[in-house]
Scaffold this motif. Sequence first.
Motif, PDB file in Angstrom:
ATOM      1  N   ARG A  12       2.872  -6.538   5.801  1.00  0.00           N
ATOM      2  CA  ARG A  12       3.901  -7.542   5.485  1.00  0.00           C
ATOM      3  C   ARG A  12       5.074  -6.890   4.760  1.00  0.00           C
ATOM      4  NH1 ARG A  12      -0.615 -10.982   4.112  1.00  0.00           N
ATOM      5  NH2 ARG A  12      -0.832 -12.658   5.629  1.00  0.00           N
ATOM      6  N   TRP A  13       4.781  -6.000   3.818  1.00  0.00           N
ATOM      7  CA  TRP A  13       5.852  -5.322   3.094  1.00  0.00           C
ATOM      8  C   TRP A  13       6.697  -4.487   4.045  1.00  0.00           C
ATOM      9  CZ3 TRP A  13       6.955  -7.127  -1.446  1.00  0.00           C
ATOM     10  CH2 TRP A  13       5.956  -7.642  -2.260  1.00  0.00           C
ATOM     11  N   TYR A  14       6.055  -3.809   4.982  1.00  0.00           N
ATOM     12  CA  TYR A  14       6.810  -3.031   5.959  1.00  0.00           C
ATOM     13  C   TYR A  14       7.636  -3.940   6.864  1.00  0.00           C
ATOM     14  CZ  TYR A  14       4.753   1.512   4.887  1.00  0.00           C
ATOM     15  OH  TYR A  14       4.397   2.682   4.281  1.00  0.00           O
ATOM     16  N   GLY A  15       7.075  -5.082   7.217  1.00  0.00           N
ATOM     17  CA  GLY A  15       7.839  -6.026   8.025  1.00  0.00           C
ATOM     18  C   GLY A  15       9.094  -6.504   7.312  1.00  0.00           C
ATOM     19  N   LEU A  16       8.961  -6.759   6.012  1.00  0.00           N
ATOM     20  CA  LEU A  16      10.130  -7.149   5.223  1.00  0.00           C
ATOM     21  C   LEU A  16      11.140  -6.008   5.125  1.00  0.00           C
ATOM     22  CD1 LEU A  16       8.393  -9.154   2.351  1.00  0.00           C
ATOM     23  CD2 LEU A  16       9.798 -10.080   4.197  1.00  0.00           C
ATOM     24  N   SER A  17      10.629  -4.770   5.079  1.00  0.00           N
ATOM     25  CA  SER A  17      11.549  -3.634   5.025  1.00  0.00           C
ATOM     26  C   SER A  17      12.344  -3.515   6.316  1.00  0.00           C
ATOM     27  CB  SER A  17      10.788  -2.338   4.738  1.00  0.00           C
ATOM     28  OG  SER A  17      10.003  -1.955   5.848  1.00  0.00           O
ATOM     29  N   ILE A  18      11.750  -3.867   7.446  1.00  0.00           N
ATOM     30  CA  ILE A  18      12.477  -3.868   8.722  1.00  0.00           C
ATOM     31  C   ILE A  18      13.590  -4.907   8.683  1.00  0.00           C
ATOM     32  CG2 ILE A  18      12.273  -4.395  11.189  1.00  0.00           C
ATOM     33  CD1 ILE A  18       9.492  -3.126  11.102  1.00  0.00           C
ATOM     34  N   THR A  83       8.662   0.236  13.677  1.00  0.00           N
ATOM     35  CA  THR A  83       8.361  -0.854  14.602  1.00  0.00           C
ATOM     36  C   THR A  83       6.893  -0.974  14.991  1.00  0.00           C
ATOM     37  OG1 THR A  83       9.128   0.600  16.384  1.00  0.00           O
ATOM     38  CG2 THR A  83      10.631  -1.111  15.630  1.00  0.00           C
ATOM     39  N   PRO A  84       6.079   0.105  15.020  1.00  0.00           N
ATOM     40  CA  PRO A  84       4.664  -0.100  15.350  1.00  0.00           C
ATOM     41  C   PRO A  84       3.940  -1.020  14.385  1.00  0.00           C
ATOM     42  CG  PRO A  84       5.239   2.218  15.558  1.00  0.00           C
ATOM     43  CD  PRO A  84       6.413   1.533  14.909  1.00  0.00           C
ATOM     44  N   LEU A  85       4.495  -1.232  13.194  1.00  0.00           N
ATOM     45  CA  LEU A  85       3.857  -2.114  12.216  1.00  0.00           C
ATOM     46  C   LEU A  85       4.024  -3.579  12.557  1.00  0.00           C
ATOM     47  CD1 LEU A  85       4.935  -0.009   9.188  1.00  0.00           C
ATOM     48  CD2 LEU A  85       2.578  -0.556   9.716  1.00  0.00           C
ATOM     49  N   ALA A 195      20.709  -3.522   0.765  1.00  0.00           N
ATOM     50  CA  ALA A 195      19.626  -3.751   1.731  1.00  0.00           C
ATOM     51  C   ALA A 195      18.805  -2.479   1.941  1.00  0.00           C
ATOM     52  CB  ALA A 195      20.204  -4.237   3.055  1.00  0.00           C
ATOM     53  N   LEU A 196      19.474  -1.326   1.973  1.00  0.00           N
ATOM     54  CA  LEU A 196      18.747  -0.065   2.113  1.00  0.00           C
ATOM     55  C   LEU A 196      17.854   0.193   0.902  1.00  0.00           C
ATOM     56  CD1 LEU A 196      21.543   2.234   3.589  1.00  0.00           C
ATOM     57  CD2 LEU A 196      19.448   1.521   4.755  1.00  0.00           C
ATOM     58  N   LEU A 197      18.389  -0.080  -0.275  1.00  0.00           N
ATOM     59  CA  LEU A 197      17.601   0.097  -1.491  1.00  0.00           C
ATOM     60  C   LEU A 197      16.397  -0.853  -1.490  1.00  0.00           C
ATOM     61  CD1 LEU A 197      17.293   1.481  -4.226  1.00  0.00           C
ATOM     62  CD2 LEU A 197      18.774  -0.285  -5.205  1.00  0.00           C
ATOM     63  N   THR A 198      16.609  -2.081  -1.037  1.00  0.00           N
ATOM     64  CA  THR A 198      15.510  -3.045  -0.941  1.00  0.00           C
ATOM     65  C   THR A 198      14.451  -2.563   0.040  1.00  0.00           C
ATOM     66  OG1 THR A 198      17.034  -4.876  -1.432  1.00  0.00           O
ATOM     67  CG2 THR A 198      14.923  -5.433  -0.402  1.00  0.00           C
ATOM     68  N   ALA A 199      14.898  -2.061   1.207  1.00  0.00           N
ATOM     69  CA  ALA A 199      13.955  -1.535   2.196  1.00  0.00           C
ATOM     70  C   ALA A 199      13.136  -0.389   1.614  1.00  0.00           C
ATOM     71  CB  ALA A 199      14.711  -1.071   3.443  1.00  0.00           C
ATOM     72  N   LEU A 200      13.780   0.484   0.852  1.00  0.00           N
ATOM     73  CA  LEU A 200      13.078   1.611   0.240  1.00  0.00           C
ATOM     74  C   LEU A 200      12.005   1.126  -0.732  1.00  0.00           C
ATOM     75  CD1 LEU A 200      12.785   4.638  -0.300  1.00  0.00           C
ATOM     76  CD2 LEU A 200      14.610   4.426  -2.007  1.00  0.00           C
ATOM     77  N   ILE A 205       6.271   0.089  -2.039  1.00  0.00           N
ATOM     78  CA  ILE A 205       5.214  -0.868  -2.410  1.00  0.00           C
ATOM     79  C   ILE A 205       4.105  -0.844  -1.374  1.00  0.00           C
ATOM     80  CG2 ILE A 205       4.679  -3.313  -2.679  1.00  0.00           C
ATOM     81  CD1 ILE A 205       7.448  -3.690  -3.904  1.00  0.00           C
ATOM     82  N   ALA A 206       4.481  -0.855  -0.094  1.00  0.00           N
ATOM     83  CA  ALA A 206       3.485  -0.825   0.974  1.00  0.00           C
ATOM     84  C   ALA A 206       2.663   0.456   0.928  1.00  0.00           C
ATOM     85  CB  ALA A 206       4.175  -0.964   2.326  1.00  0.00           C
ATOM     86  N   ALA A 207       3.330   1.578   0.642  1.00  0.00           N
ATOM     87  CA  ALA A 207       2.617   2.861   0.608  1.00  0.00           C
ATOM     88  C   ALA A 207       1.571   2.876  -0.518  1.00  0.00           C
ATOM     89  CB  ALA A 207       3.607   3.990   0.409  1.00  0.00           C
ATOM     90  N   ARG A 208       1.874   2.222  -1.615  1.00  0.00           N
ATOM     91  CA  ARG A 208       0.926   2.173  -2.745  1.00  0.00           C
ATOM     92  C   ARG A 208      -0.284   1.310  -2.418  1.00  0.00           C
ATOM     93  NH1 ARG A 208       2.255   3.711  -7.841  1.00  0.00           N
ATOM     94  NH2 ARG A 208       1.002   2.007  -8.702  1.00  0.00           N
ATOM     95  N   ARG A 209      -0.170   0.488  -1.385  1.00  0.00           N
ATOM     96  CA  ARG A 209      -1.284  -0.393  -1.030  1.00  0.00           C
ATOM     97  C   ARG A 209      -2.174   0.220   0.047  1.00  0.00           C
ATOM     98  NH1 ARG A 209      -0.307  -6.516  -2.301  1.00  0.00           N
ATOM     99  NH2 ARG A 209       1.020  -6.264  -4.125  1.00  0.00           N
ATOM    100  N   LYS A 210      -2.101   1.529   0.157  1.00  0.00           N
ATOM    101  CA  LYS A 210      -3.051   2.285   0.964  1.00  0.00           C
ATOM    102  C   LYS A 210      -2.992   1.980   2.446  1.00  0.00           C
ATOM    103  CE  LYS A 210      -4.670   3.736  -2.976  1.00  0.00           C
ATOM    104  NZ  LYS A 210      -4.284   5.055  -3.499  1.00  0.00           N
ATOM    105  N   VAL A 211      -1.813   1.698   2.974  1.00  0.00           N
ATOM    106  CA  VAL A 211      -1.714   1.561   4.420  1.00  0.00           C
ATOM    107  C   VAL A 211      -1.925   2.932   5.051  1.00  0.00           C
ATOM    108  CG1 VAL A 211       0.774   1.984   4.595  1.00  0.00           C
ATOM    109  CG2 VAL A 211      -0.359   0.577   6.304  1.00  0.00           C
ATOM    110  N   VAL A 212      -2.542   2.970   6.200  1.00  0.00           N
ATOM    111  CA  VAL A 212      -2.818   4.235   6.865  1.00  0.00           C
ATOM    112  C   VAL A 212      -1.599   4.666   7.638  1.00  0.00           C
ATOM    113  CG1 VAL A 212      -4.253   5.406   8.565  1.00  0.00           C
ATOM    114  CG2 VAL A 212      -5.251   3.699   7.039  1.00  0.00           C
TER     115      VAL A 212
END
Length: 214
Positions: A12-18, A83-85, A195-200, A205-212
């Motif tokens: 979800r966090w990655y989707g919001l970053s997109i 996009t694969p996310l 928006a770029l800063l928000t995406a970052l 945040i997503a990376a800290r949640r152990k996404v593979v």
Amino acid sequence: MTSAVPKSAPIRWYGLSIVALLLAWVGCYLPWIATKGAALSSNLPDLAEWMTLNPYGRGSALLTPLALRGVFGLIAVALANLTPLLTAPMVSTGRAVRWTVRVLALLIAIGLLPPFDFFRTSPDDPNYRQQFLITLLTCAGVLIAWRRPIRVLAVPAVILAIVCGGLGVLASVSAWAALKLQTGVGIGALLTLLALLTALVLMLIAARRKVVFS
């Protein structure tokens, strides 16, 4: 005892970053430089072109136009790698959405092409050659991401886009000020950089949640 983070949470966090990256792209077409006369306000593509005509932008190997145009390319590369996310469990029409974003990333890259004059009469123009090189590199990055996306590359791409956008707009404001024009940073630059800063932040945040990562 800590509770497990649902597998869909980091996605979800990655989707919001997109979504944030798409907002950054939209901001590129809003005014990046604001002046008292609206006719003199320029969006990112126009500003990059104008800086090639200004002595401050024309020198130093066209570094300011390179930084400004690089924002487009880096946004496209970041989108293509994320996009694969957009998977079916998260988006009911996941396949269609993924391909829509992928095609959009490729169109962003193609939009960086120089005018047809480059191919017909002006192949030695340094400005056009720069545009053509950025287009080739961006298209290559997007197409490679289609075949083998590497999500971690989106983070440095966004960081570099923030740096390029910030430096580019500051150099542009200085160049316009040298012409005795009262200028300031436009809403487009502010939207894109925010928006770029928000995406970052969302990606971190997503990376800290152990996404593979792939």
